[in-house]
Write a protein that holds these residues in place. Structure first.
Motif, PDB file in Angstrom:
ATOM      1  N   THR A 143       1.089  10.726   5.167  1.00 10.57           N
ATOM      2  CA  THR A 143       2.024   9.984   4.327  1.00 10.57           C
ATOM      3  C   THR A 143       1.330   8.935   3.481  1.00 10.57           C
ATOM      4  N   ILE A 144       0.060   8.665   3.747  1.00  8.16           N
ATOM      5  CA  ILE A 144      -0.656   7.653   2.981  1.00  8.16           C
ATOM      6  C   ILE A 144      -1.359   8.351   1.828  1.00  8.16           C
ATOM      7  N   THR A 145      -0.685   8.479   0.714  1.00 10.91           N
ATOM      8  CA  THR A 145      -1.193   9.229  -0.414  1.00 10.91           C
ATOM      9  C   THR A 145      -1.437   8.319  -1.595  1.00 10.91           C
ATOM     10  N   SER A 146      -2.181   8.857  -2.557  1.00 13.09           N
ATOM     11  CA  SER A 146      -2.434   8.082  -3.769  1.00 13.09           C
ATOM     12  C   SER A 146      -1.140   7.819  -4.519  1.00 13.09           C
ATOM     13  N   VAL A 147      -0.184   8.782  -4.407  1.00 14.42           N
ATOM     14  CA  VAL A 147       1.113   8.581  -5.055  1.00 14.42           C
ATOM     15  C   VAL A 147       1.810   7.364  -4.463  1.00 14.42           C
ATOM     16  N   SER A 148       1.730   7.216  -3.126  1.00 13.27           N
ATOM     17  CA  SER A 148       2.358   6.071  -2.483  1.00 13.27           C
ATOM     18  C   SER A 148       1.772   4.780  -3.021  1.00 13.27           C
ATOM     19  N   ARG A 149       0.457   4.729  -3.162  1.00 12.31           N
ATOM     20  CA  ARG A 149      -0.188   3.510  -3.636  1.00 12.31           C
ATOM     21  C   ARG A 149       0.230   3.203  -5.076  1.00 12.31           C
ATOM     22  N   CYS A 150       0.373   4.246  -5.886  1.00 14.04           N
ATOM     23  CA  CYS A 150       0.780   4.037  -7.278  1.00 14.04           C
ATOM     24  C   CYS A 150       2.202   3.511  -7.382  1.00 14.04           C
ATOM     25  N   LEU A 151       3.022   3.847  -6.380  1.00 18.40           N
ATOM     26  CA  LEU A 151       4.416   3.449  -6.430  1.00 18.40           C
ATOM     27  C   LEU A 151       4.686   2.131  -5.714  1.00 18.40           C
ATOM     28  N   SER A 152       3.625   1.419  -5.306  1.00 17.39           N
ATOM     29  CA  SER A 152       3.813   0.182  -4.560  1.00 17.39           C
ATOM     30  C   SER A 152       4.602  -0.847  -5.352  1.00 17.39           C
ATOM     31  N   SER A 153       4.543  -0.755  -6.677  1.00 17.21           N
ATOM     32  CA  SER A 153       5.250  -1.724  -7.502  1.00 17.21           C
ATOM     33  C   SER A 153       6.755  -1.519  -7.490  1.00 17.21           C
ATOM     34  N   SER A 154       7.229  -0.434  -6.802  1.00 19.83           N
ATOM     35  CA  SER A 154       8.658  -0.153  -6.781  1.00 19.83           C
ATOM     36  C   SER A 154       9.417  -1.094  -5.849  1.00 19.83           C
ATOM     37  N   TRP A 155       8.733  -1.926  -5.107  1.00 15.31           N
ATOM     38  CA  TRP A 155       9.386  -2.866  -4.203  1.00 15.31           C
ATOM     39  C   TRP A 155      10.049  -3.990  -5.002  1.00 15.31           C
ATOM     40  N   THR A 156      11.328  -4.228  -4.732  1.00 22.94           N
ATOM     41  CA  THR A 156      12.005  -5.372  -5.338  1.00 22.94           C
ATOM     42  C   THR A 156      11.814  -6.603  -4.458  1.00 22.94           C
ATOM     43  N   ASN A 157      12.134  -7.767  -4.988  1.00 22.43           N
ATOM     44  CA  ASN A 157      11.993  -9.003  -4.208  1.00 22.43           C
ATOM     45  C   ASN A 157      12.874  -8.977  -2.962  1.00 22.43           C
ATOM     46  N   GLU A 158      14.092  -8.428  -3.084  1.00 22.23           N
ATOM     47  CA  GLU A 158      14.987  -8.357  -1.937  1.00 22.23           C
ATOM     48  C   GLU A 158      14.441  -7.402  -0.879  1.00 22.23           C
ATOM     49  N   LYS A 211       0.822  -1.210   0.000  1.00 25.38           N
ATOM     50  CA  LYS A 211       0.000   0.000   0.000  1.00 25.38           C
ATOM     51  C   LYS A 211       0.859   1.265   0.000  1.00 25.38           C
ATOM     52  N   TYR A 212       2.181   1.088   0.169  1.00 25.22           N
ATOM     53  CA  TYR A 212       3.015   2.264   0.391  1.00 25.22           C
ATOM     54  C   TYR A 212       4.276   2.239  -0.458  1.00 25.22           C
ATOM     55  N   ASP A 213       4.745   3.430  -0.740  1.00 26.09           N
ATOM     56  CA  ASP A 213       6.082   3.614  -1.280  1.00 26.09           C
ATOM     57  C   ASP A 213       7.054   3.459  -0.108  1.00 26.09           C
ATOM     58  N   ASN A 215       7.667 -14.379  -0.335  1.00 28.71           N
ATOM     59  CA  ASN A 215       6.451 -14.218  -1.143  1.00 28.71           C
ATOM     60  C   ASN A 215       5.276 -13.657  -0.353  1.00 28.71           C
ATOM     61  N   SER A 216       5.563 -12.786   0.610  1.00 27.00           N
ATOM     62  CA  SER A 216       4.488 -12.197   1.412  1.00 27.00           C
ATOM     63  C   SER A 216       4.614 -10.688   1.405  1.00 27.00           C
ATOM     64  N   TYR A 217       3.498 -10.002   1.269  1.00 26.27           N
ATOM     65  CA  TYR A 217       3.473  -8.549   1.306  1.00 26.27           C
ATOM     66  C   TYR A 217       3.091  -8.020   2.691  1.00 26.27           C
ATOM     67  N   TRP A 218       2.898  -8.918   3.637  1.00 28.74           N
ATOM     68  CA  TRP A 218       2.501  -8.519   4.988  1.00 28.74           C
ATOM     69  C   TRP A 218       3.684  -8.642   5.939  1.00 28.74           C
TER      70      TRP A 218
END
Length: 446
Positions: free
Chosen positions: A327-342, A300-302, A352-355
């Protein structure tokens, strides 16, 4: 050789603590409590690493517990010492009735500003007069403040002069332990405790570099009340990574501390936990919510917004009425895909967990004791625990689990009082952080 005699005081039963009382060159206060400094040639040093073993050739992985005597630094002239006063009030809790027979103990968490950090980051202290940045001056203020508060347990961060501090704290009846950060860093975390009230049953140090989470460290200590051996307590101390862009590492460090504290508490019979430290995250941030709620969906977050530290310049904060932006903005939600596997693995501890989850049920002592809107924000935390030319806000906390509860807390300072200093440290306060103090009591069934 003549010994120097020093004394500090806190009025018995006082509900207000004053800082920066004028001192004579002999560093004297009116007090029934005094400490004579002696010189001894013997000392004992014990070293241990987080794994229980230590390489004597590698000082970066050592933790220290040392008892020794050392003379105070050269006395300073009276006109170099503080003349004005800053007052902080104790605020009693109205949530839980406290029996007179309850065992109480006071915990302080204090980022004392490392001596090297104050020199390396001079841009943060452009408004601070040079004498107030000197370690000798700041050390006296810090130790005076702590002795006046008379805490039973102290959690310190940014400690790079541990033995210098210990030589003074031991005279006040404290024992201590220290864990230096790994790598080329010279500062670390330290825990002090009143030796006549507590004994240490077990200690564990956490080196986050072992998990790929930078060079920060944390401490865990199991303490037992000497007069009531059924009363045990787990104390944790951490200085979380500052870098706002590495929310994955910050979350991983906090998660790891909570998990290890849970295991150690279980080992000693589900004993209550108090966690102090500089968490480098704001009260409205996802990291704060993670501590309070035990879980966080990182997608949910950058990761750069997890701590809420950005846009905290003093002028920006004052323009918004001391309230940090959401800090919980729509921009943060849009950037959630910026997380790498590491980064996901570091943050959650799983591939394999986002929690991210932790096993503790924690409460903040300051948020649990109702305060004034002059010093508290919308969730009950202090408006500011740290102030320098590039930051004004709260990053320090005292968290606790079931089994103990806060009886009172030492309130912080209103924003207008802080702003009059033009930046910390100042003539009256020895660090760019305020010390947090909470008196706890053991609950009847704790």
């Amino acid at each position: 050789m003549r010994c120097v005699t020093c004394s500090w005081s806190r009025p018995s039963g006082a509900s207000r603590i004053y800082f920066g009382v004028r001192l004579s060159s002999g560093f004297q206060h009116r007090s029934p409590l005094s400490f004579s400094l002696a010189f001894q040639s013997t000392c004992v040093v014990s070293c241990s690493s987080a794994s229980g073993q230590s390489d004597p050739k590698d000082s970066s992985n050592r933790s220290y517990s040392r008892r020794w005597y050392n003379p105070l630094p050269r006395r300073r002239h009276a006109d170099q010492m503080p003349t004005s006063r800053i007052a902080r009030d104790w605020i009693d809790s109205d949530a839980s009735p406290v029996s007179e027979d309850s065992e109480r103990f006071t915990v302080v968490s204090y980022n004392i500003l490392g001596d090297r950090n104050s020199s390396y980051h001079k841009d943060l202290y452009s408004n601070v007069s040079f004498p107030y940045l000197k370690w000798g001056y700041r050390k006296r203020l810090i130790c005076e403040e702590l002795i006046r508060l008379k805490p039973d347990i102290i959690c310190m961060q940014e400690v790079d002069k541990y033995f210098d501090l210990f030589s003074m704290m031991e005279k006040a009846g404290y024992a201590g332990s220290y864990k230096r950060r790994t790598g080329d860093n010279i500062d670390g975390c330290a825990i002090f405790w009143k030796a006549d009230r507590f004994r240490v049953l077990e200690r564990e140090n956490i080196e986050f570099s072992q998990f790929g989470m930078c060079d920060n460290v944390a401490q865990l200590s199991v303490l037992e009340l000497r007069k009531s051996k059924s009363r045990k307590l787990l104390v944790g101390n951490i200085h979380v990574l500052y870098n706002p862009r590495r929310g994955d590492v910050k979350l991983g460090q906090i998660r790891s501390l909570c998990s290890k504290a849970h295991l150690l508490s279980k080992k000693w019979g589900d004993i209550p936990i108090v966690l102090g430290g500089d968490y480098n995250s704001l009260p409205q941030s996802p990291l704060y919510n993670f501590l309070a709620s035990s879980e966080l969906n990182i997608m949910k977050y950058d990761k750069r917004e997890l701590s809420g530290q950005r846009d905290r310049l003093p002028d920006q904060v004052l323009e918004t009425g001391s309230k940090p932006s959401d800090t919980i903005t729509s921009v943060s939600r849009c950037l959630s895909s910026s997380w790498t596997n590491e980064e996901i693995r570091l943050a959650t501890g799983q591939e394999n967990s986002y929690w991210a989850v932790h096993p503790l049920k924690l409460h903040s002592s300051y948020a649990s004791v109702r305060g004034s809107t002059n010093t508290r924000d919308s969730v009950g935390e202090p408006l500011a625990t740290s102030y320098h030319s590039k930051f004004l806000g709260t990053v320090d906390y005292l968290w606790y689990s079931d089994g103990v509860a806060p009886a009172r807390v030492l309130d912080t300072l209103p924003i207008d009082v802080l702003c009059k200093t033009r930046g910390l440290p100042c003539q009256e306060l020895g660090s760019d952080h305020l010390a947090l103090a909470s008196e706890f009591f053991f609950e009847p069934n704790g």
